[in-house]
Design a protein around this motif. Sequence first.
Motif, PDB file in Angstrom:
ATOM      1  N   SER A 117     -24.694 -44.542  -1.725  1.00 12.31           N
ATOM      2  CA  SER A 117     -25.736 -43.543  -1.462  1.00 12.31           C
ATOM      3  C   SER A 117     -25.253 -42.457  -0.516  1.00 12.31           C
ATOM      4  CB  SER A 117     -26.988 -44.220  -0.896  1.00 12.31           C
ATOM      5  OG  SER A 117     -26.745 -44.733   0.406  1.00 12.31           O
TER       6      SER A 117
ATOM      7  N   TYR B 256     -20.823 -44.406 -11.670  1.00 12.48           N
ATOM      8  CA  TYR B 256     -21.056 -43.856 -10.353  1.00 12.48           C
ATOM      9  C   TYR B 256     -20.151 -44.616  -9.383  1.00 12.48           C
ATOM     10  CZ  TYR B 256     -25.213 -41.323 -11.957  1.00 12.48           C
ATOM     11  OH  TYR B 256     -26.070 -40.467 -12.604  1.00 12.48           O
TER      12      TYR B 256
ATOM     13  N   GLN C 245     -20.787 -37.135  -5.157  1.00 12.63           N
ATOM     14  CA  GLN C 245     -21.090 -37.875  -6.371  1.00 12.63           C
ATOM     15  C   GLN C 245     -21.074 -36.956  -7.594  1.00 12.63           C
ATOM     16  OE1 GLN C 245     -20.868 -40.830  -7.913  1.00 12.63           O
ATOM     17  NE2 GLN C 245     -22.423 -41.795  -6.632  1.00 12.63           N
TER      18      GLN C 245
ATOM     19  N   ASP D   1     -24.255 -39.383  -2.275  1.00 12.75           N
ATOM     20  CA  ASP D   1     -25.311 -38.599  -2.907  1.00 12.75           C
ATOM     21  C   ASP D   1     -25.895 -37.552  -1.965  1.00 12.75           C
ATOM     22  OD1 ASP D   1     -25.437 -39.756  -5.495  1.00 12.75           O
ATOM     23  OD2 ASP D   1     -26.403 -41.528  -4.634  1.00 12.75           O
TER      24      ASP D   1
END
Length: 283
Positions: free
Chosen positions: A51, A255, A92, A54
């Motif tokens: 995360s 990802y 990302q 991101d």
Amino acid sequence: MNDSIAYYSDPYFKVFKVPQWRATLYRFLSVKLWGNIPSPTQRKISRLYSSVYDKPISKHIIKPYIRANYSDKQYLEKFKPPFGKTEFESFQDFFIREFREMPTNSSDTVWPCEGLLCDVGKIRDIATTKVKCDERYVHTVFGVAKGEIPRDYTFTNVFLHNKNYHRIHAPVTGTITRIQHIPGDLVILRPWIYKQNPSLPAFRNERVNIDITDSHNRVWYISIVGGPAVGTIELPEKIRIDATIKQLDEIAMFYLGSTCCIAAPKHPCFHQKNTFVEVGASY
């Protein structure tokens, strides 16, 4: 080869010569420590870690990362941001970048991904792997019954380093005949820490399997394997059973981190173990 461009990517890939003692240590940390954490916990930690990439601030990593990892300083010009974006809004976005123009090749069979060909051999010659006291054969990677994959098929494993392009494309034109998700661990993928068994993670990690039956009625088995920090393996909407797929159509996207295994009815014509392969190059 009949590739339209010699290399879309940066073909430099160093195969690290890790000393045996260090490989043993890394394998212990990956398999015995991290590998014994419950798989759902591994996924939660991986999602939390991924995360970070991101967040908008992470986009400032992109340019230094390119300078550090690619000899071609115009590398990014060959790609575009994902999902119709006009710019890379996070690291990302860079990781799941799209080709501005797909490679073209007149060959009937091409490589579906980019990375280091870390393992190759006939199905009949691939050794078993012990996973948590369970003996596993190569067919378990692809989630099929023992003997379903012909023994004269060739098994290949392409390790996708963080610097590599992380979308998977169809190696042939055909029909999707099976899609399967196999839950599992997310142990470290780097092949050089497993020495004589570089495909060990593919036997135990979470993966998505896709079978493509080509025009000669031959099945191409593709296993898309996750690793630490892989939050998601995502399939495009059109990837479904009985769908017709054209060569180099996108079939999956990672990802962060990954490896791609193939059981194919033919042996690679131009590549051998520890060489670099890229999307669209002749298989």
